[in-house]
Scaffold this active site. Structure first.
Site, short mmCIF file in Angstrom:
data_model
loop_
_atom_site.label_atom_id
_atom_site.label_comp_id
_atom_site.label_asym_id
_atom_site.label_seq_id
_atom_site.Cartn_x
_atom_site.Cartn_y
_atom_site.Cartn_z
N SER A 1 0.82 -1.21 0.00
CA SER A 1 0.00 0.00 0.00
C SER A 1 0.85 1.27 0.00
O SER A 1 0.37 2.34 -0.36
CB SER A 1 -0.95 -0.01 1.21
OG SER A 1 -0.29 -0.49 2.36
N LYS B 1 15.57 -9.47 10.22
CA LYS B 1 16.10 -9.28 8.86
C LYS B 1 17.20 -10.30 8.56
O LYS B 1 17.32 -10.78 7.44
CB LYS B 1 16.60 -7.84 8.70
CG LYS B 1 15.47 -6.83 8.73
CD LYS B 1 14.60 -6.95 7.50
CE LYS B 1 13.15 -6.66 7.73
NZ LYS B 1 12.32 -6.70 6.51
N SER C 1 17.60 -6.74 4.72
CA SER C 1 18.08 -5.38 4.97
C SER C 1 19.59 -5.40 5.19
O SER C 1 20.16 -6.45 5.56
CB SER C 1 17.42 -4.83 6.23
OG SER C 1 18.03 -3.64 6.65
N TYR D 1 14.44 -5.73 15.59
CA TYR D 1 14.24 -5.77 14.13
C TYR D 1 15.37 -6.45 13.39
O TYR D 1 15.13 -7.25 12.47
CB TYR D 1 14.07 -4.32 13.67
CG TYR D 1 14.05 -4.05 12.18
CD1 TYR D 1 12.86 -4.13 11.46
CD2 TYR D 1 15.20 -3.65 11.50
CE1 TYR D 1 12.84 -3.84 10.10
CE2 TYR D 1 15.19 -3.35 10.15
CZ TYR D 1 14.00 -3.44 9.45
OH TYR D 1 13.98 -3.16 8.10
P1 NAD Z 1 6.62 1.26 5.06
O1 NAD Z 1 6.25 1.41 6.48
O2 NAD Z 1 6.41 2.42 4.15
O3 NAD Z 1 5.88 0.03 4.40
C1 NAD Z 1 5.62 -1.15 5.09
C2 NAD Z 1 4.44 -1.82 4.46
O4 NAD Z 1 4.14 -3.03 5.17
C3 NAD Z 1 3.19 -0.95 4.52
O5 NAD Z 1 2.50 -1.02 3.30
C4 NAD Z 1 2.38 -1.58 5.64
O6 NAD Z 1 0.99 -1.40 5.51
C5 NAD Z 1 2.76 -3.05 5.46
N1 NAD Z 1 2.48 -3.86 6.65
C6 NAD Z 1 2.82 -3.60 7.93
N2 NAD Z 1 2.35 -4.58 8.73
C7 NAD Z 1 1.73 -5.49 7.92
C8 NAD Z 1 1.07 -6.70 8.14
N3 NAD Z 1 0.92 -7.19 9.37
N4 NAD Z 1 0.54 -7.37 7.09
C9 NAD Z 1 0.67 -6.87 5.83
N5 NAD Z 1 1.29 -5.72 5.56
C10 NAD Z 1 1.82 -5.03 6.59
O7 NAD Z 1 8.15 0.80 5.07
P2 NAD Z 1 9.17 0.38 3.89
O8 NAD Z 1 10.42 1.10 4.14
O9 NAD Z 1 8.51 0.50 2.56
O10 NAD Z 1 9.43 -1.15 4.27
C11 NAD Z 1 9.20 -2.23 3.37
C12 NAD Z 1 10.15 -3.36 3.69
O11 NAD Z 1 11.49 -2.96 3.39
C13 NAD Z 1 10.17 -3.78 5.16
O12 NAD Z 1 10.25 -5.19 5.24
C14 NAD Z 1 11.44 -3.16 5.70
O13 NAD Z 1 11.96 -3.86 6.79
C15 NAD Z 1 12.32 -3.26 4.49
N6 NAD Z 1 13.46 -2.33 4.51
C16 NAD Z 1 13.25 -1.00 4.57
C17 NAD Z 1 14.34 -0.16 4.60
C18 NAD Z 1 14.21 1.34 4.67
O14 NAD Z 1 15.21 2.00 4.93
N7 NAD Z 1 13.03 1.90 4.42
C19 NAD Z 1 15.63 -0.68 4.58
C20 NAD Z 1 15.80 -2.06 4.56
C21 NAD Z 1 14.69 -2.88 4.51
C1 RM4 Z 2 16.26 -0.79 7.58
C2 RM4 Z 2 17.54 -0.06 7.83
C3 RM4 Z 2 17.24 1.37 7.64
C4 RM4 Z 2 16.06 1.79 8.51
C5 RM4 Z 2 14.90 0.88 8.31
C6 RM4 Z 2 13.77 1.16 9.26
O1 RM4 Z 2 16.39 -2.16 7.55
O2 RM4 Z 2 18.01 -0.32 9.13
O3 RM4 Z 2 18.36 2.15 7.91
O4 RM4 Z 2 15.69 3.09 8.15
O5 RM4 Z 2 15.28 -0.43 8.48
#
Ligand code: NAD
Ligand code: RM4
Length: 253
Positions: free
Chosen positions: A14, A160, A143, A156
């Site tokens: 979403s 990962k 991650s 967290y």
């Molecule tokens: P975000 O918060 O924008 O998106 C997370 C998404 O997961 C949202 O759409 C949310 O509705 C959904 N979600 C949360 N709980 C849920 C559930 N129980 N069931 C189904 N959907 C659920 O964050 P993002 O940065 O887009 O994160 C996406 C993925 O990327 C995550 O797994 C996060 O750990 C990973 N990630 C993000 C980063 C970063 O820096 N943003 C870095 C490394 C990894």
């Molecule tokens: C990622 C990484 C990013 C952080 C998000 C929430 O895995 O650690 O730096 O912004 O998580």
């Protein structure tokens, strides 16, 4: 249109990285399920954007940590699109919490959504892919946090590392069925998950400055890598992880 004829399901699509991946897979020709945990309006907006660009998509609600909801979501996917070729385990949460404020409830919830969610979705998807007999792709958002620690992420980072390890084991189990399993390890991507953290301009400048490419990432920086792993060009990539961090990890000296 490298994914023409394929069906993809992206969890947590979403917003953020998941949304970016859903839009990209749809642009490459896949019919896409936009999973969300109750963010109907946001998910519908993603679906509409895909349709406006000539793609095909469907929003399905399910909390990935709940087995019954996950099962129903995969049943609905097969009913709507006739099968499944690509699963992207993207749904994840990371409330930034100090170690001494950490509670068992927060620790467990983060594990349930991030790691158990990836397990439940991979289990359902792989059964469908095995029975179809035409291979498949499982791509999971691990991650940089699988490789290094984070002081506000003690709940967290283990999830990962666990997701990366899950993909390695599944690469062995599912390889014989032609189903590849790989991880993407993003560095820091600006999304809702860290928006509050980066409202502090000092923290934002410090973290941006650590990246040799000079900026934090955008969802599109990850979406292209997911599209590659989903494509036929990645047919011999299995059990791998791709670090997508602008050079952050190697910038230690
Ligand atoms: P975000 O918060 O924008 O998106 C997370 C998404 O997961 C949202 O759409 C949310 O509705 C959904 N979600 C949360 N709980 C849920 C559930 N129980 N069931 C189904 N959907 C659920 O964050 P993002 O940065 O887009 O994160 C996406 C993925 O990327 C995550 O797994 C996060 O750990 C990973 N990630 C993000 C980063 C970063 O820096 N943003 C870095 C490394 C990894
Ligand atoms: C990622 C990484 C990013 C952080 C998000 C929430 O895995 O650690 O730096 O912004 O998580």
């Amino acid at each position: 249109m490298t994914l023409q004829g394929k069906v993809a399901l992206v969890t947590g699509a979403s917003r953020g990285i998941g949304r970016g991946i859903a839009l990209r897979l749809a642009a490459d020709g896949a019919r896409v399920v936009v999973n969300h945990p109750g963010e109907e309006a946001l998910a519908q907006a993603a679906v509409e954007e895909i349709k406006e660009r000539g793609g095909s998509a469907l929003a399905l609600e399910a909390d990935v940590s709940q087995a019954d909801q996950v099962e129903a979501m995969f049943e609905s996917t097969v009913k709507a699109f006739g099968g499944l070729d690509i699963l992207v385990n993207n749904a994840g949460i990371c409330p930034f919490v100090e170690w001494f404020d950490m509670t068992e409830e927060i620790f467990e919830r983060v594990h349930q959504v991030n790691l158990k969610g990836a397990f439940l979705c991979s289990h359902q998807a792989s059964r469908i892919m095995r029975d179809q007999g035409r291979g498949g792709r499982i791509i999971s958002l691990s991650s940089i946090s699988a490789l290094v620690g984070g002081s506000f992420q003690t709940h967290y980072t283990p999830t990962k590392a666990g997701i990366r390890s899950l993909m390695q084991s599944l690469a062995i189990v599912l390889g014989p069925y032609g189903i590849t399993c790989n991880s993407i390890l993003p560095g820091t991507i600006l999304t809702e998950i860290n928006r509050e953290h980066y409202q502090d301009p000092v923290v934002f400048a410090r973290d941006s400055g650590r990246v040799p490419l000079g900026r934090l990432g955008q969802p599109e920086d990850i979406a292209g890598v997911a599209a590659f792993l989903a494509s036929d060009d990645a047919r011999y990539v299995n059990g791998a992880d791709i670090l997508v961090d602008g050079g952050l990890f190697v910038n230690l000296q």
